[in-house]
Design an enzyme around this catalytic site. Structure first.
Site, PDB file in Angstrom:
ATOM      1  N   LYS A 242     -25.145 -37.853  37.340  1.00 40.88           N
ATOM      2  CA  LYS A 242     -25.478 -36.427  37.254  1.00 40.88           C
ATOM      3  C   LYS A 242     -25.554 -35.938  38.692  1.00 40.88           C
ATOM      4  O   LYS A 242     -26.495 -36.261  39.423  1.00 40.88           O
ATOM      5  CB  LYS A 242     -26.803 -36.205  36.534  1.00 40.88           C
ATOM      6  CG  LYS A 242     -27.231 -34.746  36.549  1.00 40.88           C
ATOM      7  CD  LYS A 242     -28.615 -34.529  35.978  1.00 40.88           C
ATOM      8  CE  LYS A 242     -29.095 -33.125  36.358  1.00 40.88           C
ATOM      9  NZ  LYS A 242     -30.448 -32.835  35.865  1.00 40.88           N
TER      10      LYS A 242
ATOM     11  N   GLY B   8     -37.073 -26.155  35.979  1.00 44.57           N
ATOM     12  CA  GLY B   8     -38.523 -26.104  35.781  1.00 44.57           C
ATOM     13  C   GLY B   8     -39.092 -24.729  35.511  1.00 44.57           C
ATOM     14  O   GLY B   8     -40.309 -24.584  35.390  1.00 44.57           O
TER      15      GLY B   8
ATOM     16  N   ALA C  37     -31.091 -27.588  32.609  1.00 42.04           N
ATOM     17  CA  ALA C  37     -32.183 -26.968  33.373  1.00 42.04           C
ATOM     18  C   ALA C  37     -32.507 -25.546  32.923  1.00 42.04           C
ATOM     19  O   ALA C  37     -31.634 -24.786  32.507  1.00 42.04           O
ATOM     20  CB  ALA C  37     -31.891 -26.945  34.871  1.00 42.04           C
ATOM     21  N   GLY C  38     -33.788 -25.243  33.037  1.00 42.89           N
ATOM     22  CA  GLY C  38     -34.251 -23.877  32.823  1.00 42.89           C
ATOM     23  C   GLY C  38     -34.704 -23.556  31.418  1.00 42.89           C
ATOM     24  O   GLY C  38     -35.206 -22.465  31.177  1.00 42.89           O
TER      25      GLY C  38
END
Lengths: 74, 271
Positions: free
Chosen positions: B106, B167, B193-194
């Site tokens: 990743k 985050g 993410a998010g």
């Protein structure tokens, strides 16, 4: 530091070794201070060093050695 | 019968490897290793992300963590979190390959400390080099269409655009861009993410994204294990909804109950 020795930094801590020291010597010294580790990888001055070359990789005074281990990650 | 067949065929394929779960889960931020393991189990995830850090043996519990991760039997997806240049990311990827014995990575190259936004230029450079070194690169990228094109041209078989900064839990901030990416690329796309809530994960899947990768939303829930299960359900629901085909939205109302045969109709028209 003695003239026939060299100083390296391993994970932000200084260690003194013989001038002829190889990476494997530095790792042994580090483990004698910190404890045995099985799963880790290594870089010198930001460059990855394959495990197969630990015994032949020469060290220079001032080398910065990073030893990393698995941690949780996202 | 055919319905059951259809369900059975809906696997996720990444770099030639098939998975039944479309939920990729991070392994950081849990209160305890056991809580992490229980959350992984509840999530049904088959791919786990993890990282590498300096850690002296007397600090932390690296060996135990490693054994626990291996005990899950999940596919490992090491990250290059925290790297700020292509050189850093390439070297950390090489270290990961040696430790984890996988060429999956990743790829993260962060360009800004405030919102942890990927640096597109360094990311592309790192992706090109790692692919040349036989890595299977899963790049954490923005929702920029051109960056995604360049990453595809570089050889990335999977793209992982952000929903929102890492985050933040803000969901899909730029639906237009994300929908454009979905329409333009037929490769697997993973929202990375998010995401903060299962409804946001469901939203991503309804848009046609192939999978979701998250960590904080589960690990920092009051009950991570229950939240992992909740995300699992939401991701499956969103995927099924996408495959079933959502109805077209309309501006005006349209009754679902037939109007023909409506009783009392004449009474309304006569008044």
């Amino acid at each position: 530091m003695k003239s026939n020795s060299l100083r390296v930094v391993i994970n932000a801590e200084s260690y003194d070794l013989k001038c002829s020291a190889k990476l494997t010597d530095a790792l042994s010294l580090w483990q004698s201070h910190c404890g045995e580790v099985e799963h880790f990888a290594c870089a010198i001055n930001g460059e990855f060093v394959p495990r197969s070359t630990y015994t032949t990789t020469k060290l220079n005074d001032g080398d910065c050695i990073d030893i990393v281990r698995p941690v949780g990650g996202g | 019968m055919s319905h059951i067949k259809t369900l059975a065929k809906d696997s996720l394929t990444l770099y030639g490897q098939s998975f039944q779960s479309r939920f990729l889960l991070g392994t950081a931020l849990y209160d305890s290793p056991q809580q992490m393991l229980d959350s992984v189990s509840a999530s049904g995830a088959e791919i786990l992300t993890l990282g590498l850090r300096r850690q002296n043996p007397e600090n932390g519990d690296g060996e135990r963590f490693w054994q626990m991760i291996r005990s899950t039997g999940c596919t490992l997806l090491p990250n290059t979190a925290g790297c700020k240049s292509a050189k850093e990311a390439i070297n950390l990827a090489l270290m990961s390959r040696e430790i984890f014995n996988t060429n999956w990575i990743k790829l993260e190259v962060i360009g800004d400390d405030y919102n942890l936004q990927p640096d597109p230029f360094q990311l592309l450079e790192a992706a090109q080099e790692l692919i040349a070194q036989d890595f299977c690169v899963l790049p954490y990228c923005t929702d920029d269409l051109i960056l995604c094109q360049r990453l595809r041209e570089a050889g990335c078989q999977v793209l992982m655009p952000w929903g929102a900064p890492i985050g933040t839990g803000r969901g899909l901030l730029n639906r237009y861009a994300l929908k454009s990416i979905r329409e333009r690329f037929d490769c697997p796309l993973i929202i990375d993410a998010g995401l903060g809530s299962p409804s946001q994960a469901c939203d991503a899947m309804e848009l046609g994204f192939d999978a979701v990768l998250l960590n904080t939303a589960v690990a920092k829930a009051r009950d991570p294990i229950l939240m992992a299960s909740s995300f699992k359900g939401a991701i499956n629901a969103g995927r099924d909804a996408y495959r079933a085909g959502l109805m077209q939205q309309r501006q005006t109302a349209s009754p679902s109950t037939p109007t023909i045969g409506q009783p009392f109709w004449h009474q309304h028209t006569n008044t």
